[in-house]
Write a protein that holds these residues in place. Sequence first.
Motif, mmCIF file in Angstrom:
data_model
loop_
_atom_site.group_PDB
_atom_site.id
_atom_site.type_symbol
_atom_site.label_atom_id
_atom_site.label_comp_id
_atom_site.label_asym_id
_atom_site.label_seq_id
_atom_site.Cartn_x
_atom_site.Cartn_y
_atom_site.Cartn_z
ATOM 1 N N TRP A 2 0.742 -1.183 -0.039
ATOM 2 C CA TRP A 2 0.044 -0.228 0.085
ATOM 3 C C TRP A 2 0.966 1.221 0.164
ATOM 4 O O TRP A 2 1.920 1.391 0.551
ATOM 5 C CB TRP A 2 -0.708 0.037 1.324
ATOM 6 C CG TRP A 2 -1.866 -0.993 1.322
ATOM 7 C CD1 TRP A 2 -1.998 -1.987 0.458
ATOM 8 C CD2 TRP A 2 -2.984 -1.315 2.375
ATOM 9 N NE1 TRP A 2 -3.391 -2.762 0.775
ATOM 10 C CE2 TRP A 2 -3.644 -2.239 2.194
ATOM 11 C CE3 TRP A 2 -3.085 -0.588 3.573
ATOM 12 C CZ2 TRP A 2 -4.442 -2.580 2.985
ATOM 13 C CZ3 TRP A 2 -3.936 -0.965 4.637
ATOM 14 C CH2 TRP A 2 -4.809 -2.186 4.094
ATOM 15 N N VAL A 41 -5.513 5.302 0.004
ATOM 16 C CA VAL A 41 -4.637 4.152 -0.214
ATOM 17 C C VAL A 41 -4.706 3.693 -1.574
ATOM 18 O O VAL A 41 -5.660 3.048 -1.847
ATOM 19 C CB VAL A 41 -4.977 3.065 1.055
ATOM 20 C CG1 VAL A 41 -4.029 1.842 1.099
ATOM 21 C CG2 VAL A 41 -4.970 3.731 2.354
ATOM 22 N N VAL A 96 -3.201 0.591 -3.739
ATOM 23 C CA VAL A 96 -2.865 -0.759 -3.707
ATOM 24 C C VAL A 96 -1.963 -0.921 -5.008
ATOM 25 O O VAL A 96 -2.508 -0.797 -6.130
ATOM 26 C CB VAL A 96 -4.020 -1.757 -3.702
ATOM 27 C CG1 VAL A 96 -3.402 -3.174 -3.380
ATOM 28 C CG2 VAL A 96 -4.919 -1.302 -2.477
#
Length: 450
Positions: free
Chosen positions: A423, A444, A446
């Motif tokens: 992340w 966030v 990924v």
Amino acid sequence: MVWSGPAAGPSHPRAEIPIRDAAHDMIPVMNAADLAPLLTSEGWALLSSLPPYREDEALALGTSLREQGHAPDLVAAALTQQRLRSRATAKFGPFAAQMLFTPEGLEQATRLAVGAHHASRYARAGVSRVADLGCGIGGDALALAGLDLSVLAVEHDEATAALATVNLMPFPQAVVRCADALEVDLAAEGVDAVFADPARRRQGERVGDPEQWSPRLSQILALREQVAALGVKVAPGIDHATLPADTHVQWVSVDGQVVEAGIWCGPLAVEGPGRSALCLRSSSEGRQTAHTLVDPDCQDPSTEPRQIDPLTDVDELGELLIEPDGAAIRAGLVAHLAERLGAAPVASRIAYLSGPTPPGGDLAPFVRSWRVLEVLPLHLKDLKARVRERGIGRLEIHKRGVEVSPDALRASLKPRGPAGETWVVTRIGVSAEASGRAGARGAVLVVEPL
């Protein structure tokens, strides 16, 4: 008294400091109980006989040496150096096996690979004698002497000067002097170039203001009135506004870690006035490559780094997330990289770039790239659910521009399971003041590395 080095040691530079030998107790060296026992023929021979350091064998080795009749203080000093030499190999390679260190001296010493780049500037400039002012344990002086340059290494602390003397023993063209850096008569010494490394710590704490360093940065730069070829090692976080406009300033990273910046004056500034980044990268085979990035539009290192318009919203996020190397960030080259990559910062003053294509060729060493797989809101409840439902046990977290501790976030999420994710926690979009909208959002990302 002029010291001739440990009796069992190799050839040595001339030393102009008093120190203990086998027959005399002159001055303490770093706490005499720590290092002075090594500066005898017996001590040097014992240190040279030790095997490479292994933590699981250190206790047994110490017991064995004392049972053989070696004094406890000598054994303690030798084992301490054995351990420090092991740590120092990362900075000094095979030279570490013949050097002496203190923990603080090792931490502050220039890596030999970086020192070699410093020394090459002096060699190319054709200077005849370099004064290394504030030489510490002698890391830069070693690199200079290694290119067969005549070196006057100056250190005001007697104990540290003693270590520099030992460390420069293989180079007869190097002289160590215990003196105040600014009291050396450069003209009388035949010095035509200076390298200075001012002390930037006080009572163990880093000092950010260059005018609180010892010597002060202004005092060092004033030496240009005596020698044109002047280089100064400075903290990588130095304020650009304090940099002389007519110099070249280079930030250096080693395998992604920013280690220093250097101000280069006169014939040492081969790039001309401005800023650059030098990235040293190590291969799996142990070879090291050097890569330099210069912004041709920057002719004055004291100016503020250029800015480039960031993304306005998360919807504009591209396929790739690109992180410039720390040396490029410190040098103010983020905008330069963004323009060459066709990328944009993810938010104002955030050194993550969003772009469509992976960097290649000469830019690859200056960035790290990830492919963006998903974009998640920065909501702890939702992130906990994701970790739990997906069985995520391995969680690598990077962050920039948000008040989030990766360690604290990871602890709150309680990762458990066979899966893993990477992340990047950051802000995306322009500020509310600039956009008139809700403003940059915490997110966030990924990602997976390219």
